[in-house]
Design an enzyme around this catalytic site. Sequence first.
Site, PDB file in Angstrom:
ATOM      1  N   ASN A   8       0.868  -1.179   0.000  1.00 51.10           N
ATOM      2  CA  ASN A   8       0.000   0.000   0.000  1.00 51.10           C
ATOM      3  C   ASN A   8       0.904   1.228   0.000  1.00 51.10           C
ATOM      4  OD1 ASN A   8      -1.853   2.009   0.435  1.00 51.10           O
ATOM      5  ND2 ASN A   8      -2.308   1.443   2.563  1.00 51.10           N
ATOM      6  N   TRP A   9       1.007   1.871  -1.168  1.00 49.62           N
ATOM      7  CA  TRP A   9       1.941   3.001  -1.295  1.00 49.62           C
ATOM      8  C   TRP A   9       1.371   4.286  -0.687  1.00 49.62           C
ATOM      9  CZ3 TRP A   9       4.044   2.501  -7.075  1.00 49.62           C
ATOM     10  CH2 TRP A   9       4.807   1.338  -7.172  1.00 49.62           C
ATOM     11  N   LYS A  10       0.111   4.281  -0.329  1.00 47.88           N
ATOM     12  CA  LYS A  10      -0.554   5.476   0.228  1.00 47.88           C
ATOM     13  C   LYS A  10      -0.295   6.698  -0.665  1.00 47.88           C
ATOM     14  CE  LYS A  10       0.070   3.417   4.737  1.00 47.88           C
ATOM     15  NZ  LYS A  10       0.035   3.589   6.164  1.00 47.88           N
ATOM     16  N   GLU A 187      -5.565  -5.257  10.353  1.00 47.06           N
ATOM     17  CA  GLU A 187      -4.566  -4.230  10.603  1.00 47.06           C
ATOM     18  C   GLU A 187      -4.899  -3.482  11.897  1.00 47.06           C
ATOM     19  OE1 GLU A 187      -2.405  -2.885   6.851  1.00 47.06           O
ATOM     20  OE2 GLU A 187      -4.231  -1.727   6.934  1.00 47.06           O
ATOM     21  N   GLY A 193       2.404   1.827  10.884  1.00 46.53           N
ATOM     22  CA  GLY A 193       3.419   2.884  10.814  1.00 46.53           C
ATOM     23  C   GLY A 193       4.066   3.239  12.139  1.00 46.53           C
ATOM     24  N   SER A 231       3.284  -2.504  10.416  1.00 47.98           N
ATOM     25  CA  SER A 231       4.726  -2.531  10.698  1.00 47.98           C
ATOM     26  C   SER A 231       5.393  -3.853  10.329  1.00 47.98           C
ATOM     27  CB  SER A 231       4.987  -2.169  12.167  1.00 47.98           C
ATOM     28  OG  SER A 231       4.567  -0.841  12.429  1.00 47.98           O
ATOM     29  N   GLY A 252       2.847  -1.229   4.309  1.00 53.28           N
ATOM     30  CA  GLY A 252       2.889   0.195   3.996  1.00 53.28           C
ATOM     31  C   GLY A 252       4.325   0.630   3.756  1.00 53.28           C
ATOM     32  N   GLY A 253       4.960   1.155   4.800  1.00 60.22           N
ATOM     33  CA  GLY A 253       6.306   1.742   4.683  1.00 60.22           C
ATOM     34  C   GLY A 253       7.311   0.855   3.966  1.00 60.22           C
TER      35      GLY A 253
HETATM   36  C1  PEP Z   1      -0.773   0.050   6.074  1.00 60.43           C
HETATM   37  O1  PEP Z   1      -0.894   1.252   5.999  1.00 60.43           O
HETATM   38  O2  PEP Z   1      -1.640  -0.675   5.559  1.00 60.43           O
HETATM   39  C2  PEP Z   1       0.387  -0.492   6.775  1.00 60.43           C
HETATM   40  C3  PEP Z   1       0.333  -1.743   7.144  1.00 60.43           C
HETATM   41  O3  PEP Z   1       1.427   0.361   7.020  1.00 60.43           O
HETATM   42  P1  PEP Z   1       2.837  -0.012   7.692  1.00 60.43           P
HETATM   43  O4  PEP Z   1       3.320  -1.292   7.065  1.00 60.43           O
HETATM   44  O5  PEP Z   1       3.733   1.148   7.373  1.00 60.43           O
HETATM   45  O6  PEP Z   1       2.598  -0.180   9.150  1.00 60.43           O
END
Ligand code: PEP
Length: 273
Positions: A8-10, A187, A193, A231, A252-253
Amino acid sequence: MQAWVIGNWKQNPATKHEVNTLLDSLLAAINSDENDTVNKVTHCQLMVAPSCIHLAAVSTRLKDTSVLCAAQDISAHSDSVGAYTGDCSAQQVADAGATWTILGHSERRQYHQESHDVLLQKLTHALITNLGVVFCIGETQAQYDAKQTFDVLDKQLAVIKSLLNQELEQQPEFINTLNERLIIAYEPVWAIGTGKVPTVNEVSATHEHIKHMVAGFAVPLSNISVIYGGSVNAANADSFAANAMINGALVGGASLKADSFLAIANAFSHTKA
Ligand code: PEP
């Protein structure tokens, strides 16, 4: 069971140039003969969800690759066209090359107050447009601390039940193919994050609960994929991947760097082979 690793590149990257750089490194690593990534990730379906503005360009570059392309959201108001400034419909994102969409991400719930009814509309629009859906659910830190996780998830999953109630009447065969077009992403909001993660046992027990709930809505959904997000990184992916209840990761990140994204994919591919 095939694993899913979804990036998920947001609202990233900032420019077309950076999007292309990220795709260059991702595709180079996947295609490299010297690298055994290809062999390792065959048991793992990769998907990336760029921001709407980059969707068409990314899907064009991914067209003849094994990586799927998803939207991050679609309009609740119409599956096609209309006077809905700022929205992109299911039909528009499908036309731009997306075959899936994320729905109900906690950032959408938090910043756009997405409710049960809104998510039901979006889910319906996506599925009738033949988009697969990665449906996100998860509790906040306060709800986790108050041991309300399962109650919160049950309320969020009620959208799936409402969907089945409305679709079953119209299309009896709809439900039989839903397993292939619906993924639940658990999630915990407090893990997104933040670098904080629940234990693998906690995630496993929660996934078991989700699978049990969804199977209770309709028997054909007993094989639904439930993936974990929050995360996940190259260092902790192995421990999540090793658990049979965890069918993949929403990332995400760590999806913004090809190395860490593919390390996570390799971890899941390895253990699910
Ligand atoms: C997300 O936003 O779906 C996510 C899991 O972010 P991160 O991996 O950065 O916690």
